[in-house]
Scaffold this motif. Structure first.
Motif, mmCIF file in Angstrom:
data_model
loop_
_atom_site.group_PDB
_atom_site.id
_atom_site.type_symbol
_atom_site.label_atom_id
_atom_site.label_comp_id
_atom_site.label_asym_id
_atom_site.label_seq_id
_atom_site.Cartn_x
_atom_site.Cartn_y
_atom_site.Cartn_z
ATOM 1 N N SER A 161 55.175 86.268 -69.139
ATOM 2 C CA SER A 161 55.719 86.030 -68.255
ATOM 3 C C SER A 161 56.804 85.520 -66.972
ATOM 4 O O SER A 161 57.014 85.673 -66.190
ATOM 5 C CB SER A 161 54.193 86.820 -67.581
ATOM 6 N N MET A 162 57.143 84.148 -67.992
ATOM 7 C CA MET A 162 57.838 83.860 -67.861
ATOM 8 C C MET A 162 59.191 83.945 -67.612
ATOM 9 O O MET A 162 59.671 84.807 -68.571
ATOM 10 C CB MET A 162 58.048 82.110 -67.659
ATOM 11 N N THR A 163 60.079 83.359 -66.373
ATOM 12 C CA THR A 163 61.857 83.324 -67.198
ATOM 13 C C THR A 163 62.236 82.629 -68.285
ATOM 14 O O THR A 163 61.628 81.879 -68.675
ATOM 15 C CB THR A 163 62.571 82.748 -66.063
ATOM 16 N N PRO A 164 62.950 82.600 -69.077
ATOM 17 C CA PRO A 164 63.657 82.055 -70.622
ATOM 18 C C PRO A 164 64.228 80.675 -69.473
ATOM 19 O O PRO A 164 63.440 79.074 -70.442
ATOM 20 C CB PRO A 164 65.501 83.065 -70.696
ATOM 21 N N ALA A 165 64.789 80.380 -68.560
ATOM 22 C CA ALA A 165 64.151 79.043 -68.037
ATOM 23 C C ALA A 165 63.059 78.138 -68.019
ATOM 24 O O ALA A 165 62.834 77.573 -68.776
ATOM 25 C CB ALA A 165 65.387 79.364 -66.573
ATOM 26 N N ILE B 124 57.729 74.378 -63.475
ATOM 27 C CA ILE B 124 57.192 75.844 -62.841
ATOM 28 C C ILE B 124 56.159 74.931 -61.697
ATOM 29 O O ILE B 124 54.444 74.405 -62.111
ATOM 30 C CB ILE B 124 55.901 75.852 -64.003
ATOM 31 N N ASN B 125 56.086 74.831 -60.352
ATOM 32 C CA ASN B 125 55.874 74.470 -59.586
ATOM 33 C C ASN B 125 54.513 76.030 -59.329
ATOM 34 O O ASN B 125 54.446 76.998 -59.690
ATOM 35 C CB ASN B 125 56.974 74.568 -58.139
ATOM 36 N N ILE C 161 53.285 83.302 -62.079
ATOM 37 C CA ILE C 161 53.344 84.326 -64.057
ATOM 38 C C ILE C 161 52.388 84.853 -64.309
ATOM 39 O O ILE C 161 51.703 85.573 -64.124
ATOM 40 C CB ILE C 161 53.208 82.530 -64.857
ATOM 41 N N SER C 162 51.390 84.255 -63.474
ATOM 42 C CA SER C 162 49.875 84.026 -63.537
ATOM 43 C C SER C 162 49.505 86.171 -63.311
ATOM 44 O O SER C 162 48.894 86.660 -63.706
ATOM 45 C CB SER C 162 48.687 83.718 -63.160
ATOM 46 N N ALA C 163 49.992 86.412 -61.648
ATOM 47 C CA ALA C 163 49.982 87.849 -61.865
ATOM 48 C C ALA C 163 50.403 88.668 -62.854
ATOM 49 O O ALA C 163 49.997 89.246 -63.171
ATOM 50 C CB ALA C 163 50.778 88.084 -60.450
ATOM 51 N N GLN D 19 44.654 84.245 -64.056
ATOM 52 C CA GLN D 19 44.047 82.970 -63.278
ATOM 53 C C GLN D 19 44.814 81.868 -63.297
ATOM 54 O O GLN D 19 46.539 81.918 -64.338
ATOM 55 C CB GLN D 19 42.695 82.827 -63.031
ATOM 56 N N ILE D 20 45.621 81.162 -62.179
ATOM 57 C CA ILE D 20 46.267 80.289 -61.614
ATOM 58 C C ILE D 20 45.773 79.017 -62.404
ATOM 59 O O ILE D 20 46.429 78.718 -63.399
ATOM 60 C CB ILE D 20 46.896 79.612 -60.785
#
Length: 456
Positions: free
Chosen positions: A382-386, A394-395, A402-404, A409-410
Motif C-alpha cells: 500500500s506504500m509508494t516506492p519512495a 512516513i508521517n 497506507i492503513s486505509a 489500522q494505523i
C-alpha cells in the motif's frame, strides 16, 4: 503434528530430566504418564506396550544407575526407543532399475494419492534431478486423470494421457513404453482408490502389480485416521509387497499416532510425510529428527535443508552484497524476507523445528501466525516506492493513507515500522564478520509480540 503428544511428554520428562538419582518408583510414575500420552495420541496399544516395556527395562538397568546424570540418560533412552518404533533411519527410494523405474501408489479413496504422485514427482525432479513422468490408472474417477494432468503441468513433469475406457494394466504398460521411448528415469503410477477395502479392488491392484513389477510400491495413507491408518496399511501389505508408506495430512493431525504405529504394525518404513497442500509439501521421513521434535529438541537439520531448497539464493546474495556495501535494509527488502519465510511453510513451521519450542508452541500460536505476515505484506504494497525505500518519510497522514489502502489500522502500520527497525538492526549485525552469532542472538527480537513479536 504431535503438538499434544509433544506437550505431554516434555512436561512429564522435564520432572525427571535433572534428577541426580532415579528410582523404580519415579520411573514408574513418569512411564505411566508417557503411556497415557501415547494412548491419547492414538498410538496402537501393542506399540505402546512394547515401547513402555523397552524403556522400563533399560531405565532400571545399569545403563541409568551408573550414569552421572541419570535424568539425561533416561531422556536419551526415550528418544532412542521412539526412533526404534518409527524405524531408526530414513529409508530412501530404491530407484536402481532399468529406466523407467516404476513407482506404484496404492491406498484408499481420499488418502491423497493423486496429490502425493505430483509431490513425489516434484521431489524427484528437484532434489534428485530425475526426469519423471506420471500416469493415472484410475478408470473409476474421470476427474482423477484430469487432476493429475493439471498437477503434472504445475510441477513441470511429463503426463502420459489415459482414458476411462482402457484397462488399468493396458494404461500402465503403454505408459512404460512411452516413458522408455522418451528416456524418463522414473514413472509414477497413480491407482484407483475405494471408500473401503474390498476384494475387487485388492484383486485388481494385485494383478496390476504382478503385470508391471514396480521397484517401489508405496501405500498412501491419511494420518488423520489414526490407528486405522496402520491397520489399513497392514491389510494392503497382506495383499501387496509394499516397500514403504507415504503418510499424508500430517500437518492437520495434532496427535500423530499413525506415524508411531505404522512401522510397528506393518513392518514397512514410512518414507515420506505429506506436510501441506502445496506440491512442495513432501518431506523425507527421518525417525531420529521426528523423535527430537516430539521431545521438544527441535530439528535444525531439516530446517537447514529446507532453507537450502526453498530460499532464493540469488536474492539472498543480492541482499548480502547490499548490506556489506553499507546500504540500508528497506521495506522492499523486508517484504522479500517475509516471502522467503512463507516459502518455508510460514513462521509456525519454522518454530516447530527450533530447539526448545515444543512446549511453547501453544502459547505463541495465537501471536505467531501467517495472517500477520499477509497483513504486513499488504501494508508494504500500500506504500509508494519512495516510502518503501525510505520509511522515515512516513508521517501521520501517510500512515492514515497506507492503513486505509490495506484495510487495516494505523497501529498496524506503527507495528510494522517498529518490526522493520528491529530487523534493520539485526541485518546490520549480520553484515559484519561475527554476524551469524549476533544474528542468532537477535532472533528473539524478530518474533512478533507486545508491539512486535513475543520474545523467546
Amino acid at each position: 503434528m504431535f503438538d499434544n503428544l509433544s506437550d505431554r511428554l516434555t512436561s512429564s520428562l522435564d520432572r525427571i530430566r535433572g534428577r541426580a538419582k532415579l528410582t523404580e518408583d519415579n520411573i514408574q510414575e513418569v512411564l505411566r504418564e508417557v503411556r497415557m500420552a501415547l494412548l491419547e495420541a492414538d498410538v496402537a496399544l501393542p506399540v505402546v506396550k512394547d515401547f513402555i516395556g523397552n524403556v522400563k527395562e533399560r531405565a532400571i538397568g545399569t545403563e541409568v544407575s551408573k550414569s552421572l546424570s541419570p535424568g539425561q540418560v533416561f531422556l536419551k533412552i526415550v528418544k532412542q526407543e521412539l526412533e526404534k518404533v518409527m524405524g531408526e533411519a530414513n529409508d530412501e527410494l530404491n530407484l536402481r532399475a532399468a529406466s523407467p523405474a516404476v513407482i506404484l501408489l496404492a491406498g484408499l479413496q481420499g488418502a491423497g494419492k493423486t496429490t502425493s504422485a505430483a509431490k513425489l514427482a516434484r521431489f524427484l525432479k528437484e532434489r534428485q534431478k530425475k526426469s519423471v513422468s506420471v500416469v493415472s490408472a484410475d478408470v473409476y474417477r474421470p476427474a482423477a486423470i484430469k487432476q493429475l494432468e493439471t498437477l503434472a503441468n504445475e510441477v513441470g513433469v511429463g503426463f502420459i494421457p489415459s482414458d476411462i475406457s482402457q484397462k488399468p494394466i493396458d494404461i500402465v504398460n503403454n505408459a512404460i513404453d512411452v516413458a522408455k521411448k522418451s528416456h524418463k528415469d522414473v514413472l509414477i503410477v497413480d491407482t484407483a482408490g475405494r471408500l473401503a477395502i474390498d476384494e475387487d479392488m485388492m484383486a485388481e491392484i494385485k494383478a496390476l502389480h504382478a503385470a508391471i513389477n514396480p521397484v517401489e510400491t508405496l501405500f498412501v495413507v491419511d494420518a488423520m485416521t489414526g490407528q486405522d491408518a496402520a491397520n489399513t496399511a497392514k491389510a494392503f501389505g497382506d495383499v501387496l509387497p509394499l516397500t514403504g508408506v507415504i503418510l499424508t495430512k500430517t500437518d492437520g493431525d495434532a496427535r500423530g499416532g499413525a506415524a508411531l504405529s505404522v512401522r510397528h504394525i506393518t513392518g514397512k518404513p514410512i518414507k515420506f510425510l505429506g506436510v501441506g497442500e502445496k506440491t512442495t509439501a513432501l518431506e523425507p521421513f527421518h525417525p531420529d529428527r521426528l523423535a527430537s521434535r516430539i521431545l521438544g529438541m527441535g530439528d535444525m537439520l531439516s530446517l537447514i535443508e529446507e532453507a537450502e531448497q526453498k530460499i532464493d539464493k540469488d536474492k539472498a546474495q543480492k541482499l548480502a552484497g547490499k548490506l556489506q556495501k553499507g546500504k540500508g535494509f528497506d521495506l522492499e527488502d523486508f517484504k522479500e524476507q517475509l516471502q522467503q519465510m512463507k516459502n518455508m511453510g510460514g513462521m509456525g513451521a519454522m518454530l516447530d523445528k527450533l530447539p526448545g519450542m515444543g512446549g511453547q508452541m501453544a502459547n505463541i500460536q495465537d501471536k505467531v501466525n501467517d495472517k500477520m505476515f499477509i497483513q504486513m505484506e499488504s501494508l508494504i504494497n500500500s506504500m509508494t516506492p519512495a516510502e518503501r525505500r525510505n520509511p522515515d518519510v512516513i508521517n501521520g497522514s501517510r500512515k492514515k493513507r497506507i492503513s486505509a489502502g490495506a484495510g487495516l489500522q494505523i497501529q498496524d502500520v506503527n507495528r510494522l515500522l517498529k518490526q522493520h527497525k528491529q530487523m534493520q538492526k539485526m541485518m546490520k549485525k549480520f553484515s559484519s564478520k561475527s554476524g551469524m552469532k549476533k544474528m542468532m542472538r537477535g532472533l528473539g527480537g524478530m518474533m512478533p509480540g507486545a508491539g512486535g513479536f513475543p520474545k523467546m
